[in-house]
Structures are given as structure tokens and as C-alpha cells.
Design a protein around this motif. Structure first.
Motif, mmCIF file in Angstrom:
data_model
loop_
_atom_site.group_PDB
_atom_site.id
_atom_site.type_symbol
_atom_site.label_atom_id
_atom_site.label_comp_id
_atom_site.label_asym_id
_atom_site.label_seq_id
_atom_site.Cartn_x
_atom_site.Cartn_y
_atom_site.Cartn_z
ATOM 1 N N SER A 130 0.841 -1.193 0.000
ATOM 2 C CA SER A 130 0.000 0.000 0.000
ATOM 3 C C SER A 130 0.880 1.247 0.000
ATOM 4 N N PRO A 131 1.194 1.785 -1.184
ATOM 5 C CA PRO A 131 2.048 2.970 -1.262
ATOM 6 C C PRO A 131 1.487 4.111 -0.425
ATOM 7 N N ARG A 135 2.677 9.606 -3.232
ATOM 8 C CA ARG A 135 2.649 9.664 -4.696
ATOM 9 C C ARG A 135 3.751 10.613 -5.136
ATOM 10 N N PRO A 186 8.468 2.217 -5.762
ATOM 11 C CA PRO A 186 7.266 1.535 -5.246
ATOM 12 C C PRO A 186 7.576 0.428 -4.252
ATOM 13 N N GLU A 240 4.506 5.469 -4.736
ATOM 14 C CA GLU A 240 3.940 5.269 -6.069
ATOM 15 C C GLU A 240 4.526 6.308 -7.013
ATOM 16 N N THR A 241 4.937 5.886 -8.214
ATOM 17 C CA THR A 241 5.648 6.797 -9.112
ATOM 18 C C THR A 241 4.907 6.995 -10.431
ATOM 19 N N THR A 242 5.028 8.221 -10.937
ATOM 20 C CA THR A 242 4.639 8.574 -12.301
ATOM 21 C C THR A 242 5.802 9.333 -12.919
ATOM 22 N N VAL A 270 4.884 1.338 -15.069
ATOM 23 C CA VAL A 270 5.078 2.726 -14.640
ATOM 24 C C VAL A 270 4.296 3.651 -15.566
ATOM 25 N N GLN A 271 3.516 4.544 -14.996
ATOM 26 C CA GLN A 271 2.803 5.531 -15.802
ATOM 27 C C GLN A 271 3.781 6.581 -16.316
#
Length: 421
Positions: free
Chosen positions: A6-7, A10, A35, A40-42, A65-66
Motif C-alpha cells: 500500500s504505497p 505519490r 514503489p 507510487e511513481t509517475t 510505470v505511468q
């Protein structure tokens, strides 16, 4: 390493483009690895057009990965709708810094050895821009010191050093015998330099020094492979090569898409740059088991060390690495440099001890893999990003273990015919 289910944060990993350079590869490492540490990565890249089609973005998306392409025009709307908790920045433009400040998003900027360090005219602007930056991570201790010299008013306890790790899952290894056969090598001793053709990499100085090495080392060859960023500079290098007696043993090639094969075939690696942040080419050479000769630039002493067990660090081509600037580089780029003799001696020493280096290849590969594991690099970046998001003071330089700030991420357990690119 166990992934976090559960990240808790963000994070945007921001970079100008997803190319093949070291900066972008570090950004990709963080995007894939953070992550695992609850972040959580973008990935946001800010240069639009043809340079985005390098394959790195596609590979990241295949890994889950977004990846988002943003310009200044649409950046404001995107950040309003997708506000991250923190930004890990890698050379992103000023509009992104301004947008983050407007939205009150903390930024941790990784200093990869930015060209602006060496242009004094940019220092006043950088001092103003840095007021919007929560903290900096220098990829080497020398880069940290260079930035502090350029921006002495910035609080020193908000600039820390985290050496780069290497993502071994995305490094290819080749069979040495097959690689040498493919390149047409027999008994030649091959020095390799993977570097762009521009002033920074100082290929002119390297070719000049190798012309002396060739006189003393009859079996030595030099292969330089890299993208031609400055055609006029490349032509000067080519003219110098053509004018020396050892021209047939100095091979100038373009960018090599399969660097792993070249490193597998090589016997040693050399880089005589005026400056670096943290060369990933030399790191990959160490991962391939090659001794490395580097000038005094960012990351050189952390990677190569002091005792000659991994190669040699020679002086900077201009002398003091903290006094390097673009004016001095431009003025001296075609002169005989102060490190010329030391570079020649180091290359000749590697050649003279070639049998020992050949035997030590596997040990050097294992030792490098342990020292520069990506795990600790990712852990330290995660700690800094979490502190920034929580508005806490960054970890002081002294808070990091010695292995992180002085020579890699982890110490090893003592028990445990012409080449064509």
C-alpha cells in the motif's frame, strides 16, 4: 526485497526526456524501484517531439510505470488534477519548478553534474531558483561541493550525497570470447571509452595521450564509441587521430547500441572528461570486470578508489576539479593538459599488468555488483523523499552510513584486427 502493498506517497519523477543518457537511466531506476519502498511513481518528461521515442518510456510502461508527456502549456492543468506528494526532479525545466511552488509541492532535485555549475553567469539565477527547491541530492561528493560553490547561500544541510546504484536487471552481459570474435579481436589489448563527442568528454585529450601510450604498448588499441554531439569537435579529434603514427590503432566510432558486447570484448575502460556527475559508463565497465582509468571528476574516487585495486584516478585535465568552468574548458580543449603524463602512465600500467587484470575480471565484477547495488540507493532516495513530503528536515550528511557517502552503496563481504562497433 519485499514490495510494499500500500504505497503511502505519490511521487512524480520528472526529467526533460527519456533518452539513453545517465540522467534518464537514474530516473528510470527510481521510477521502477521506489514503489518497493512505499512510493507510487509517475514519470513526467517535459521535452515533446521526436526525442521522446527512445524506447525507455515504452519499457517503463511495460513495467507498469505511468509515463506522461507534459509541456508548460498543459502542465498546470495536469498538476492540479494529479497533485503528487513530492517531486523527484532530474534536470526538469523552470516552469515545472514554478508550478510545484505554486501548488506547494516539495521538490528534491538530483544533481547529476549540471552544465550550469560551470557557467558563472547562471549562478545568480540558480540562487533564486533554488529558493523553491526543498533539497538537493548530489550523485557524488564532488558534485555536492561544486554545487555549494556555485550556490553558497543555499543551506548546506539540505544538500546530501547519494551515489548512484546500477539496475543490474537492465544490464546485459555478453560472452567475452564471442564478443571478441565478433569485433575481430585476437591478441590486441583493447581500451574502450564510451563517450559522446563533445568538449566535456575530452576525447581530444584522450587521443593525444593514447598516441604516447601506443609507442610504449605495441599491442594496445583504443576504441571510442559515442554519439556525435558536436560535429566540429569530432572533426578536430579525427584530424588529430589521422596525424599520429598510431592512427590505425585508434578507432573512432559512433554510438554503439550494444555497449555490453563492446565491454565484454574490452580489456580496460578509460574516461578523461573535464567533468562528470557520476559516469554510468564507467560503472558498467566495472560491472563487466574491467579496470577503469578516470580523470578526477564526480564519482571517480567513489567508483575507482585509491589503492589501484579497480584501476586509477588521475588528475583533472585542468588541474583542480572544483575550478573547472566552461571558459577554461573551451580555452584548453585542444591544448596539452596537465594530466597528460599521469594518464599515459596509468594506461601503460594497466597494459603492463594485463595478465593480472585478466585473472581478476570475475572478482572485480562480483565486488562491483555488491558495492553498487541499487537497493541502498533506492532506500536513501526514498528516505529523503518521505522526509520532504512530511516537511521534515533532510537527513544530514553525517546520518548516512560511510558506505553510502564514500565509495558506493555497500561494501563487499570478505567471506562470502580493427574493432568495429
Amino acid at each position: 526485497m519485499r514490495a510494499c502493498t500500500s504505497p503511502v506517497l505519490r511521487c512524480v519523477v520528472a526529467t526533460p526526456f527519456l533518452d539513453v543518457g545517465g540522467l534518464d537511466r537514474v530516473a528510470a531506476l527510481l521510477a521502477r524501484g521506489l514503489p518497493l519502498h512505499g512510493i507510487e511513481t509517475t514519470v513526467v518528461h517535459t521535452v515533446t517531439g521526436e526525442r521522446r521515442h527512445s524506447g525507455t518510456g515504452d519499457a517503463l510502461q511495460l513495467d507498469g510505470v505511468q509515463v506522461v508527456e507534459l509541456s508548460a502549456h498543459d502542465g498546470q492543468r495536469w498538476f492540479k488534477a494529479n497533485r503528487p506528494d513530492v517531486i523527484s526532479m532530474h534536470g526538469a525545466p523552470d516552469w515545472l519548478v514554478a508550478q510545484a511552488a505554486e501548488d506547494d509541492i516539495p521538490i528534491i532535485e538530483t544533481l547529476h553534474g549540471a552544465h550550469s555549475f560551470f557557467n558563472r553567469e547562471t549562478w545568480p539565477g540558480e540562487q533564486l531558483r533554488s529558493e523553491k527547491i526543498t533539497g538537493f541530492v548530489g550523485v557524488s561528493e564532488l558534485v555536492r561541493r561544486q554545487y555549494m560553490k556555485a550556490n553558497p547561500r543555499y543551506p548546506s544541510d539540505r544538500i546530501i550525497t547519494i551515489p548512484n546504484g546500477v539496475d543490474t536487471q537492465h544490464i546485459s552481459f555478453r560472452d567475452r570470447t564471442r564478443a571478441r570474435e565478433w569485433l575481430g579481436l585476437r591478441d590486441e589489448f583493447l581500451f574502450v571509452s564510451l563517450a559522446r563527442y563533445d568538449m566535456q568528454k575530452n576525447t581530444f585529450g584522450l587521443v593525444r595521450a593514447f598516441s604516447d601510450v601506443a609507442l610504449a604498448c605495441p599491442g594496445a588499441h583504443l576504441l571510442v564509441a559515442g554519439r556525435v554531439d558536436d560535429i566540429s569537435y569530432f572533426e578536430q579529434v579525427r584530424r588529430l587521430r589521422d596525424a599520429v603514427p598510431s592512427a590505425s590503432r585508434i578507432h573512432l566510432r559512433g554510438n554503439c547500441p550494444d555497449a555490453a558486447t563492446v565491454l565484454a570484448a574490452a580489456d580496460a575502460f578509460v574516461l578523461d572528461s573535464f567533468f562528470e556527475g557520476w559516469s554510468l559508463a564507467s560503472m558498467e565497465a566495472l560491472f563487466a570486470g574491467l579496470p577503469v582509468v578516470m580523470s578526477e571528476v564526480g564519482g571517480a574516487r567513489e567508483q575507482v578508489g585509491e589503492n589501484g585495486s579497480r584501476g586509477f584516478v588521475v588528475g583533472n585535465p585542468l588541474g583542480d576539479p572544483e575550478a573547472v568552468d566552461w571558459h577554461r574548458i573551451s580555452r584548453a580543449r585542444f591544448e596539452r593538459h596537465v594530466n597528460h603524463n599521469a594518464l599515459v602512465e596509468a594506461l601503460c600500467a594497466i597494459y603492463a599488468d594485463r595478465n593480472r587484470w585478466r585473472r581478476a575480471r570475475d572478482d572485480l565484477r562480483v565486488e562491483s555488483t555488491m558495492r553498487f547495488s541499487a537497493d541502498v540507493c533506492l532506500q536513501r532516495h526514498a528516505e529523503v523523499l518521505k522526509r520532504a513530503a512530511a516537511r521534515e528536515r533532510l537527513l544530514s550528511q553525517a546520518s548516512f552510513p560511510e558506505s553510502v557517502t564514500n565509495g558506493g552503496t555497500r561494501r563487499p563481504n570478505p567471506t562470502g584486427t580493427a574493432p568495429v562497433c
